[in-house]
Motif scaffolding. Structure first.
Motif, short mmCIF file in Angstrom:
data_model
loop_
_atom_site.label_atom_id
_atom_site.label_comp_id
_atom_site.label_asym_id
_atom_site.label_seq_id
_atom_site.Cartn_x
_atom_site.Cartn_y
_atom_site.Cartn_z
N LEU A 64 0.83 -1.12 -0.21
CA LEU A 64 -0.05 0.06 0.02
C LEU A 64 0.81 1.26 -0.08
O LEU A 64 0.60 2.26 -0.90
CB LEU A 64 -0.89 0.03 1.21
N TYR A 65 1.81 1.27 0.76
CA TYR A 65 2.77 2.49 0.94
C TYR A 65 3.37 2.71 -0.27
O TYR A 65 3.44 3.78 -0.79
CB TYR A 65 3.83 2.02 2.05
N SER A 66 3.73 1.61 -1.13
CA SER A 66 4.56 1.51 -2.30
C SER A 66 3.63 2.37 -3.32
O SER A 66 3.89 3.18 -4.25
CB SER A 66 5.11 0.40 -2.77
N ARG A 67 2.41 1.93 -3.48
CA ARG A 67 1.17 2.49 -4.29
C ARG A 67 1.21 3.92 -3.88
O ARG A 67 1.10 4.67 -4.94
CB ARG A 67 0.30 1.70 -4.29
N ARG A 68 1.04 4.36 -2.71
CA ARG A 68 0.87 5.70 -2.26
C ARG A 68 2.18 6.79 -2.69
O ARG A 68 1.99 7.72 -3.11
CB ARG A 68 0.53 5.96 -0.71
N GLY A 70 8.08 15.73 12.05
CA GLY A 70 8.70 14.65 12.94
C GLY A 70 7.65 13.58 13.21
O GLY A 70 6.79 13.42 12.57
N GLU A 71 8.10 12.52 14.11
CA GLU A 71 7.51 11.29 14.40
C GLU A 71 5.87 11.42 14.64
O GLU A 71 5.26 10.74 14.13
CB GLU A 71 8.50 10.57 15.46
N ASP A 72 5.81 11.98 15.71
CA ASP A 72 4.50 12.30 16.28
C ASP A 72 3.70 13.46 15.79
O ASP A 72 2.52 13.71 16.70
CB ASP A 72 4.51 12.05 18.09
N GLY A 73 4.22 14.33 15.09
CA GLY A 73 3.63 15.74 14.95
C GLY A 73 2.55 15.19 14.04
O GLY A 73 2.37 14.50 13.16
N GLN A 74 1.25 16.25 13.96
CA GLN A 74 0.04 16.18 13.43
C GLN A 74 0.26 17.40 12.33
O GLN A 74 0.52 18.45 13.08
CB GLN A 74 -1.17 15.80 14.25
N SER A 80 1.24 6.13 9.91
CA SER A 80 2.46 5.36 9.65
C SER A 80 2.95 5.59 8.12
O SER A 80 4.11 5.43 7.77
CB SER A 80 2.35 3.85 9.85
N LEU A 81 2.20 6.04 7.34
CA LEU A 81 2.61 6.58 5.97
C LEU A 81 3.33 7.58 6.01
O LEU A 81 4.34 7.84 5.19
CB LEU A 81 1.39 6.63 5.12
N ALA A 82 3.07 8.65 6.93
CA ALA A 82 3.97 9.73 7.10
C ALA A 82 5.31 9.48 7.40
O ALA A 82 6.48 9.88 7.03
CB ALA A 82 3.31 10.70 8.04
N SER A 83 5.42 8.57 8.43
CA SER A 83 6.89 8.00 9.10
C SER A 83 7.38 7.38 7.70
O SER A 83 8.53 7.42 7.57
CB SER A 83 6.33 6.89 10.00
N HIS A 84 6.90 6.37 6.95
CA HIS A 84 7.36 5.80 5.70
C HIS A 84 7.66 6.86 4.82
O HIS A 84 9.03 6.63 4.19
CB HIS A 84 6.33 4.79 5.16
N LEU A 85 7.13 7.83 4.75
CA LEU A 85 7.40 8.83 3.60
C LEU A 85 8.82 9.74 4.27
O LEU A 85 9.75 9.98 3.43
CB LEU A 85 6.21 9.98 3.22
N ARG A 86 8.72 9.83 5.56
CA ARG A 86 9.98 10.58 5.98
C ARG A 86 11.25 9.67 5.85
O ARG A 86 12.19 10.23 5.65
CB ARG A 86 9.68 10.97 7.64
N GLY A 87 11.10 8.43 5.79
CA GLY A 87 12.18 7.62 6.04
C GLY A 87 12.49 7.35 4.71
O GLY A 87 13.84 6.72 4.51
N ASN A 88 11.85 7.18 3.41
CA ASN A 88 12.00 6.74 2.25
C ASN A 88 11.96 8.01 1.05
O ASN A 88 12.45 7.56 0.07
CB ASN A 88 11.06 5.82 1.91
N SER A 89 11.47 8.89 1.32
CA SER A 89 11.61 9.86 0.34
C SER A 89 12.70 10.47 -0.05
O SER A 89 13.00 10.90 -1.13
CB SER A 89 10.55 11.16 0.97
N VAL A 90 13.79 10.63 0.67
CA VAL A 90 15.19 10.95 0.07
C VAL A 90 15.61 10.46 -1.00
O VAL A 90 16.22 10.75 -2.00
CB VAL A 90 16.27 11.20 1.52
N ASP A 91 15.50 8.89 -0.86
CA ASP A 91 16.08 8.23 -2.03
C ASP A 91 15.21 8.32 -3.22
O ASP A 91 15.80 8.58 -4.25
CB ASP A 91 15.99 6.63 -1.65
N LEU A 92 13.99 8.66 -3.11
CA LEU A 92 13.01 8.86 -4.25
C LEU A 92 13.45 10.11 -4.80
O LEU A 92 13.54 10.61 -6.01
CB LEU A 92 11.75 8.88 -3.86
N LEU A 93 13.59 11.12 -4.08
CA LEU A 93 13.89 12.66 -4.41
C LEU A 93 15.38 12.49 -5.12
O LEU A 93 15.65 13.30 -6.09
CB LEU A 93 14.08 13.42 -3.28
#
Length: 310
Positions: A194-198, A219-223, A273-286
């Motif tokens: 799901l994360y990969s598709r998003r 950050g981790e817990d911020g909304q 958790s998608l926001a956490s996934h994005l924070r951890g993986n977006s650098v490589d994508l960018l």
């Protein structure tokens, strides 16, 4: 069909309806109208709504083009003046902007029910009550499942299926943390898909940078708040804001469902958790998408500077 739909209803609709689909169980169904021009379809739609006279549920309404919305809701308004008709429209958080483009003004007078994730007590019922009273999960297992389901409907479905499959193999009436841990392995695989598709959707829509910046900064817990959406909008349309004159940009942000507005002025991540996934993986994508030019990668130092400026 004879039991659910009176013969007189089908007789009046004959020649108008191309296809009738019925749900199994509770009353419900759908129709596909016949061919013809715009005005002919509008007349057919009004005839069908007059025949139906009940509750009309419209899902995924955020994907309807403005011209379709205009015809549909004009028909609803016209029929509703003479026939009992209740219309429930559901869609992603940009639904209001989508409907507004149709110039159907009565939509502004319709009550809006903002939704977010489920309450934890409801998530617990949805996951565990189907197992019945003879299956008693340990408190530790229940807490583990609910913490990772995050009160998100899609994850609740994944957990329900995974627990059911795992439990059928163990044949225990008192499943504990070990059962939940094994079920989580199946859930994690589907969650990552799901994360990969998003993530692919964010890249293809050009929204990866606005949301990645939001996830890094909060950050981790911020909304998110309205201010954060305003910053994300400025990436798309320089000088725009949450209450500015750029409804198309705001719609692009909300259409992703990355952020929700469960109550007026209150925002949250649709999937934390998608926001956490994005924070951890977006650098490589960018690094792979923003820094590629003529088939070659720019020096990594320069790429890092580009990302910092974003």
């Amino acid at each position: 069909m004879a039991r659910h739909f009176p013969p007189s209803l089908l007789e009046r609709a004959r020649g108008i309806i191309k296809e009738v689909r019925l749900n199994v169980g509770d009353l419900g169904g759908g129709v596909a109208l016949g061919g013809g021009g715009k005005e002919e379809k509008a007349n057919e739609l009004r005839t069908w709504l007059e025949t139906l006279s009940g509750v009309l549920l419209i899902d995924v309404a955020h994907n309807m083009p403005p011209e379709v919305v205009h015809v549909l809701y004009n028909a609803i308004q016209s029929v509703g003046m003479k026939h009992p008709l209740m219309v429930v429209i559901a869609g992603t958080p940009d639904l209001k902007q989508v409907l507004g483009r149709s110039k159907a003004t009565f939509i502004e007078r319709s009550p809006v029910e903002r939704i977010g994730r489920l309450q934890r007590v409801d998530a617990r019922k949805a996951i565990f009550e189907p197992f019945g009273r003879h299956i008693g999960f340990s408190d530790e297992a229940v807490a583990h499942v609910l913490d990772h389901a995050q009160d998100y409907p899609c994850f609740i479905q994944l957990w329900g299926q995974a627990l059911w499959e795992e439990l059928s193999g163990t044949r225990t009436c008192s499943p504990g943390l070990e059962v939940a841990s094994e079920a989580r392995k199946k859930v994690d695989v589907q969650r990552l898909e799901l994360y990969s598709r998003r993530m692919e959707e964010l890249v293809s829509s050009g929204l990866l940078i606005p949301f990645a910046e939001m996830a890094w900064r909060l950050g981790e817990d911020g909304q998110p708040a309205g201010y954060d959406l305003g910053l994300a909008l400025s990436h798309i349309e320089p000088g725009s804001s949450l209450f500015g004159d750029h409804p198309e940009s705001l719609q692009r942000l909300l259409h992703t469902g990355f952020v929700w507005e469960p109550s007026a002025g209150v925002w949250e991540y649709g999937i934390p958790s998608l926001a956490s996934h994005l924070r951890g993986n977006s650098v490589d994508l960018l690094l792979g998408s923003s820094c590629r030019t003529k088939g070659r990668l720019r020096p990594s130092r320069r790429c890092a500077n580009v990302l910092i400026r974003c």
